[in-house]
Write a protein that holds these residues in place. Structure first.
Motif, mmCIF file in Angstrom:
data_model
loop_
_atom_site.group_PDB
_atom_site.id
_atom_site.type_symbol
_atom_site.label_atom_id
_atom_site.label_comp_id
_atom_site.label_asym_id
_atom_site.label_seq_id
_atom_site.Cartn_x
_atom_site.Cartn_y
_atom_site.Cartn_z
ATOM 1 N N ILE A 136 5.500 4.232 7.521
ATOM 2 C CA ILE A 136 6.216 2.957 7.365
ATOM 3 C C ILE A 136 5.234 1.791 7.457
ATOM 4 O O ILE A 136 5.273 0.849 6.651
ATOM 5 C CB ILE A 136 7.320 2.831 8.434
ATOM 6 N N ILE A 137 4.317 1.880 8.434
ATOM 7 C CA ILE A 137 3.311 0.815 8.578
ATOM 8 C C ILE A 137 2.437 0.725 7.326
ATOM 9 O O ILE A 137 2.164 -0.368 6.807
ATOM 10 C CB ILE A 137 2.443 1.070 9.828
ATOM 11 N N ALA A 138 2.004 1.893 6.819
ATOM 12 C CA ALA A 138 1.176 1.899 5.606
ATOM 13 C C ALA A 138 1.931 1.301 4.422
ATOM 14 O O ALA A 138 1.361 0.545 3.615
ATOM 15 C CB ALA A 138 0.733 3.330 5.292
ATOM 16 N N SER A 139 3.222 1.618 4.321
ATOM 17 C CA SER A 139 4.024 1.074 3.221
ATOM 18 C C SER A 139 4.168 -0.439 3.341
ATOM 19 O O SER A 139 4.099 -1.163 2.330
ATOM 20 C CB SER A 139 5.411 1.728 3.224
ATOM 21 N N LEU A 140 4.351 -0.921 4.562
ATOM 22 C CA LEU A 140 4.455 -2.364 4.759
ATOM 23 C C LEU A 140 3.148 -3.068 4.391
ATOM 24 O O LEU A 140 3.150 -4.141 3.765
ATOM 25 C CB LEU A 140 4.825 -2.664 6.214
ATOM 26 N N LEU A 141 2.021 -2.462 4.775
ATOM 27 C CA LEU A 141 0.721 -3.033 4.406
ATOM 28 C C LEU A 141 0.536 -3.031 2.888
ATOM 29 O O LEU A 141 -0.016 -3.972 2.307
ATOM 30 C CB LEU A 141 -0.405 -2.244 5.081
ATOM 31 N N HIS A 142 1.001 -1.970 2.250
ATOM 32 C CA HIS A 142 0.913 -1.868 0.792
ATOM 33 C C HIS A 142 1.721 -2.990 0.114
ATOM 34 O O HIS A 142 1.237 -3.660 -0.816
ATOM 35 C CB HIS A 142 1.433 -0.503 0.355
ATOM 36 N N LEU A 143 2.940 -3.187 0.611
ATOM 37 C CA LEU A 143 3.784 -4.261 0.059
ATOM 38 C C LEU A 143 3.149 -5.633 0.271
ATOM 39 O O LEU A 143 3.153 -6.487 -0.625
ATOM 40 C CB LEU A 143 5.167 -4.207 0.709
ATOM 41 N N GLN A 144 2.603 -5.809 1.485
ATOM 42 C CA GLN A 144 1.989 -7.102 1.804
ATOM 43 C C GLN A 144 0.766 -7.349 0.917
ATOM 44 O O GLN A 144 0.552 -8.469 0.446
ATOM 45 C CB GLN A 144 1.587 -7.126 3.279
ATOM 46 N N ALA A 145 -0.009 -6.296 0.687
ATOM 47 C CA ALA A 145 -1.199 -6.444 -0.162
ATOM 48 C C ALA A 145 -0.808 -6.790 -1.597
ATOM 49 O O ALA A 145 -1.423 -7.648 -2.243
ATOM 50 C CB ALA A 145 -2.021 -5.157 -0.128
ATOM 51 N N ASN A 146 0.217 -6.139 -2.105
ATOM 52 C CA ASN A 146 0.645 -6.400 -3.488
ATOM 53 C C ASN A 146 1.235 -7.800 -3.676
ATOM 54 O O ASN A 146 1.169 -8.371 -4.777
ATOM 55 C CB ASN A 146 1.682 -5.361 -3.914
ATOM 56 N N ALA B 84 -6.867 -1.570 5.567
ATOM 57 C CA ALA B 84 -6.079 -1.206 6.746
ATOM 58 C C ALA B 84 -5.046 -0.144 6.394
ATOM 59 O O ALA B 84 -4.812 0.806 7.158
ATOM 60 C CB ALA B 84 -5.399 -2.445 7.325
ATOM 61 N N MET B 85 -4.427 -0.289 5.220
ATOM 62 C CA MET B 85 -3.436 0.689 4.785
ATOM 63 C C MET B 85 -4.062 2.076 4.641
ATOM 64 O O MET B 85 -3.482 3.092 5.045
ATOM 65 C CB MET B 85 -2.841 0.260 3.454
ATOM 66 N N GLY B 86 -5.252 2.140 4.061
ATOM 67 C CA GLY B 86 -5.933 3.421 3.895
ATOM 68 C C GLY B 86 -6.236 4.083 5.221
ATOM 69 O O GLY B 86 -6.100 5.299 5.371
ATOM 70 N N ARG B 87 -6.644 3.289 6.207
ATOM 71 C CA ARG B 87 -6.944 3.851 7.537
ATOM 72 C C ARG B 87 -5.687 4.405 8.203
ATOM 73 O O ARG B 87 -5.703 5.482 8.805
ATOM 74 C CB ARG B 87 -7.591 2.787 8.412
ATOM 75 N N VAL B 88 -4.602 3.656 8.096
ATOM 76 C CA VAL B 88 -3.341 4.124 8.677
ATOM 77 C C VAL B 88 -2.869 5.388 7.958
ATOM 78 O O VAL B 88 -2.427 6.349 8.594
ATOM 79 C CB VAL B 88 -2.263 3.016 8.589
#
Length: 362
Positions: free
Chosen positions: A170-180, A194-198
């Motif tokens: 969920i955290i990775a998905s949120l970071l992905h959305l924020q990045a996009n 950060a998303m890749g690390r999570v």
């Protein structure tokens, strides 16, 4: 006060039964008499008999038939076969059928001292066997309890890994959305990293809760899933090809996390800097070399001719160094490779001294 052992004498010879009763009573036994097999079996069923002396030739059930019925009683007392017959076949048959001992009796009762010794030995052996059976039963029960606890622990660990994996995803998905959704390239790059690390950590937990073994991770499957996450990331459109060549190697979860984070950092570094004019291939290889594992991440890009990006903070390099230290890895750059090829070598098994140390956060 120690209770006297009770011997049941099963014999249709009443005179001889009285001799046995007098002789054994003087030597600390309580003696009861049964004139035939059926009467003896009825008395045994009442309990309280420590040892049985059993004659062969009786009206009704003979000794061997009575012995067979006795052996069918759970927790039956030991039996000393006592008969006037000199036939060795009867002795062998009685012993095979479960008799503790065999004695030849005489009409004058001279066998009584031998019966006393045989009865005492039979009682002692029965006590030893009972203690052994109880100990074995306790061992089996303990083993069953341990197996049940171990199974419960694995279920709990799998559930914990499931929840952790879901939360990290969920955290990775949120970071992905924020990045996009962010127009600032620097912020987008930081969020993608950060998303890749999570995601690297989340994939380990996903491997654990979908596997029958919660103590190890198959690196080839883990890296395949991790690279697929990278292909779908915000930087995925800059990868023309992301190749994986990995042998099936099992490793503990802690080191799998470190390997995943290293792969994430080095792949993303190659995506950002190896191909300034457009996307290019990136190769990840994992192989076993003796007692070591060799991991390499390579590109065919600008290599040593690359200029340092002024936006780089050096965070990725510090993370790689920290994870390499966790793996006890030797890291080197392949000077013969046209682009950039980073090779890490680390032991397949954790050294004994490392196993005894408490785990620390990376």
């Amino acid at each position: 006060m120690i209770a006297k052992p009770t011997l049941l004498y099963v014999d249709d010879d009443k005179a001889l039964a009285r001799l046995v009763q007098r002789g054994l009573t003087r030597n600390g036994f309580c003696v009861e008499h049964a004139p035939d097999g059926e009467t003896g079996l009825a008395r045994i069923a009442q309990g309280g008999i420590d040892v049985i002396a059993l004659d062969q030739y009786m009206a009704g059930l003979d000794g061997l038939e009575t012995l067979e019925r006795i052996q069918a009683i759970p927790g039956a007392p030991p039996v000393v076969f006592v008969t006037a017959s000199q036939d060795s076949k009867i002795a062998v048959t009685a012993l095979k059928a479960g008799a503790a001992d065999y004695l030849v009796k005489d009409a004058l009762g001279e066998f009584v001292p031998l019966l006393q010794v045989a009865a005492e030995v039979a009682i002692r052996q029965a006590h030893i066997q009972k203690a052994r059976d109880e100990a074995e039963a306790e061992v089996r029960a303990s083993r069953d309890r341990y197996a049940a606890l171990a199974a419960e622990r694995e279920v709990l660990l799998r559930e914990v890994n499931h929840r952790i994996g879901n939360s990290l995803q969920i955290i990775a998905s949120l970071l992905h959305l924020q990045a996009n959704s962010n127009s600032d390239e620097n912020i987008k790059a930081a969020l993608t990293s950060a998303m890749g690390r999570v995601a690297a950590v989340a994939q380990v937990h996903r491997r654990l809760y979908t596997s029958h073994d919660v103590k190890s991770v198959l690196l080839n499957q883990y890296l395949e899933a991790l690279l697929e996450d990278l292909r779908r990331s915000a930087e995925g459109n800059r990868m023309s090809r992301l190749d994986l060549k990995a042998e099936p190697v099992e490793i503990d979860p802690d080191r799998a996390v470190a390997i995943g984070i290293i792969v994430n950092e080095l792949v993303m570094n190659a995506v950002k800097y190896a191909y300034p004019d457009g996307p290019g291939p990136i190769h990840v290889e994992l192989a076993v070399n003796g007692g070591d594992i060799e991991l390499s991440i390579a590109d065919d890009g600008v290599g040593l001719h690359a200029k340092t990006d002024p936006r780089s903070t050096g965070m990725g390099q510090r993370i790689v160094s920290a994870m390499a230290l966790k793996l006890d890895a030797h890291t080197e750059r392949d000077p013969a490779h046209a682009g950039t090829r980073i090779v890490l070598r680390f032991p397949r098994e954790i050294p004994p001294a490392e196993k005894s140390r408490p785990a620390t956060a990376a």
